[in-house]
Design a protein around this motif. Structure first.
Motif, PDB file in Angstrom:
ATOM      1  N   LYS A  86      13.917   6.400   6.203  1.00  0.00           N
ATOM      2  CA  LYS A  86      15.217   5.950   6.981  1.00  0.00           C
ATOM      3  C   LYS A  86      16.160   6.796   5.440  1.00  0.00           C
ATOM      4  N   GLN A  87      16.095   6.193   4.155  1.00  0.00           N
ATOM      5  CA  GLN A  87      16.808   6.359   3.521  1.00  0.00           C
ATOM      6  C   GLN A  87      16.393   7.915   2.371  1.00  0.00           C
ATOM      7  N   ASN A  88      15.772   8.887   3.210  1.00  0.00           N
ATOM      8  CA  ASN A  88      15.557  10.202   2.357  1.00  0.00           C
ATOM      9  C   ASN A  88      14.657   9.830   1.135  1.00  0.00           C
ATOM     10  N   MET A  89      13.982   8.568   1.023  1.00  0.00           N
ATOM     11  CA  MET A  89      13.333   9.136  -0.040  1.00  0.00           C
ATOM     12  C   MET A  89      12.491   9.633  -0.473  1.00  0.00           C
ATOM     13  N   LYS A  90      11.440  10.082  -1.547  1.00  0.00           N
ATOM     14  CA  LYS A  90      10.319  11.123  -1.402  1.00  0.00           C
ATOM     15  C   LYS A  90       8.919  10.299  -0.832  1.00  0.00           C
ATOM     16  N   GLY A  91       8.903   8.524  -1.465  1.00  0.00           N
ATOM     17  CA  GLY A  91       7.727   7.859  -1.262  1.00  0.00           C
ATOM     18  C   GLY A  91       7.923   6.053  -1.972  1.00  0.00           C
ATOM     19  N   VAL A  92       6.867   5.812  -1.711  1.00  0.00           N
ATOM     20  CA  VAL A  92       7.220   4.251  -1.971  1.00  0.00           C
ATOM     21  C   VAL A  92       5.633   4.567  -3.564  1.00  0.00           C
ATOM     22  N   GLU A  93       6.494   3.549  -4.641  1.00  0.00           N
ATOM     23  CA  GLU A  93       5.342   3.196  -5.790  1.00  0.00           C
ATOM     24  C   GLU A  93       5.770   1.746  -5.602  1.00  0.00           C
ATOM     25  N   LEU A  94       4.597   1.153  -6.767  1.00  0.00           N
ATOM     26  CA  LEU A  94       4.389   0.371  -7.352  1.00  0.00           C
ATOM     27  C   LEU A  94       3.798  -0.069  -8.652  1.00  0.00           C
ATOM     28  N   THR A  95       3.521  -1.186  -9.386  1.00  0.00           N
ATOM     29  CA  THR A  95       2.754  -0.953  -9.930  1.00  0.00           C
ATOM     30  C   THR A  95       1.483  -2.197 -10.085  1.00  0.00           C
ATOM     31  N   CYS A  96       0.253  -1.653 -10.078  1.00  0.00           N
ATOM     32  CA  CYS A  96      -0.509  -2.523  -9.821  1.00  0.00           C
ATOM     33  C   CYS A  96      -2.317  -3.163 -11.010  1.00  0.00           C
ATOM     34  N   PHE A  97      -1.750  -4.123 -11.792  1.00  0.00           N
ATOM     35  CA  PHE A  97      -2.771  -4.799 -12.582  1.00  0.00           C
ATOM     36  C   PHE A  97      -4.140  -3.930 -12.155  1.00  0.00           C
ATOM     37  N   TYR A 157      -2.656  -1.327 -16.369  1.00  0.00           N
ATOM     38  CA  TYR A 157      -2.498  -1.351 -14.772  1.00  0.00           C
ATOM     39  C   TYR A 157      -2.259   0.572 -14.282  1.00  0.00           C
ATOM     40  N   GLU A 158      -2.384  -0.187 -13.049  1.00  0.00           N
ATOM     41  CA  GLU A 158      -1.872   1.472 -12.648  1.00  0.00           C
ATOM     42  C   GLU A 158      -0.765   1.768 -11.935  1.00  0.00           C
ATOM     43  N   ILE A 159       0.009   3.325 -11.968  1.00  0.00           N
ATOM     44  CA  ILE A 159       1.526   3.375 -10.732  1.00  0.00           C
ATOM     45  C   ILE A 159       0.019   3.670  -9.568  1.00  0.00           C
ATOM     46  N   LEU A 160       0.122   3.070  -8.325  1.00  0.00           N
ATOM     47  CA  LEU A 160       0.140   3.577  -7.134  1.00  0.00           C
ATOM     48  C   LEU A 160       1.123   4.315  -6.415  1.00  0.00           C
ATOM     49  N   SER A 161       1.248   5.260  -6.078  1.00  0.00           N
ATOM     50  CA  SER A 161       1.998   6.009  -4.945  1.00  0.00           C
ATOM     51  C   SER A 161       2.211   6.225  -3.435  1.00  0.00           C
ATOM     52  N   LYS A 162       2.579   6.459  -2.479  1.00  0.00           N
ATOM     53  CA  LYS A 162       1.818   7.646  -1.535  1.00  0.00           C
ATOM     54  C   LYS A 162       3.704   8.002  -1.234  1.00  0.00           C
TER      55      LYS A 162
END
Length: 226
Positions: free
Chosen positions: A171-182, A216-221
């Motif tokens: 909705k806010q026109n971001m390119k995607g979602v990211e997060l950090t996971c151990f 840790y890993e950086i995960l994204s969609k």
């Protein structure tokens, strides 16, 4: 100056202009997202959730709108769920985590039990520009924490909060979602990659700097392929 030198100079000037325009566009996009008001309001179907004996309502808030009691609960829940993993990778500090929670850019969706009227889980996120990429920078919604009380885990609440984050990002026109996971958090890695269909990002340590052995890993969609 030769024609070739003039063309090269012009090309560099055009590149600088393009980079400036892109930076301004990204800055304006992030500013608009932070100024959008209640980010849950466009999604009435996601303002409540019920499964089995769990029934919650969702509340959106900026950090400055949270009470001291709510912030203390968020800190305590994060410490209970994650302190051991934090200590193994970055170390744990109540003060540092509280500064993170209370930063002006911090945003939250809190799940409130409709029977007890107590919070049972929260999503902590920010809008930011991921400028660590080899090609173009990307505006993203970055999930900092997804924390649930043990009594509500296994009821699909985490999945609903992540779907809500993705809806807000779109909705806010971001390119995607990211997060950090151990990497030690096998359950979370499986949840994000299997259930939520996230990928290990190109900027994740296991891909970008495997020789460092970071835990840790950086995960994204991403839904923007440009």
């Amino acid at each position: 100056m030769s024609a070739k030198q003039k063309q090269k100079s012009l090309s560099k000037k055009e590149q600088r202009k393009s980079a400036t325009e892109q930076a301004n566009a990204s800055r304006n996009l992030l500013k608009a997202a932070y100024s959008a008001g209640d980010l849950l309001s466009p999604f009435p179907a996601f303002q409540t959730y019920q499964k089995d004996d769990l029934k919650v309502r969702m509340e959106f808030a900026h950090a400055h709108a949270l009470t001291k009691e709510r912030l203390a609960w968020m800190l305590n829940l994060t410490r209970t769920n994650m302190e051991a993993m934090y200590r193994d990778v970055w170390g744990w500090s109540d003060e540092k985590k509280m500064r993170e929670l209370t930063d002006n850019d911090s945003l939250f969706i809190t799940a409130i039990d409709q029977v007890s009227q107590e919070p049972v889980g929260f999503l902590f996120f920010r809008f930011l520009l991921d400028d660590d990429r080899e090609e173009e920078d990307k505006e993203v919604l970055y999930v900092y924490e997804l924390q649930l009380e043990s009594k509500v885990q296994g009821h699909g609440l985490g999945r609903i909060l992540m779907i809500t984050a993705e809806l807000i990002a779109r909705k806010q026109n971001m390119k995607g979602v990211e997060l950090t996971c151990f990497t030690a958090n096998d359950k979370a890695i499986k949840f994000y990659t299997t259930q939520m269909k996230y990928n290990i990002d190109e900027t994740s340590p296991s891909i970008a700097t495997p020789e460092k052995g970071l835990k840790y890993e950086i995960l994204s969609k991403f839904w923007d392929s440009k």
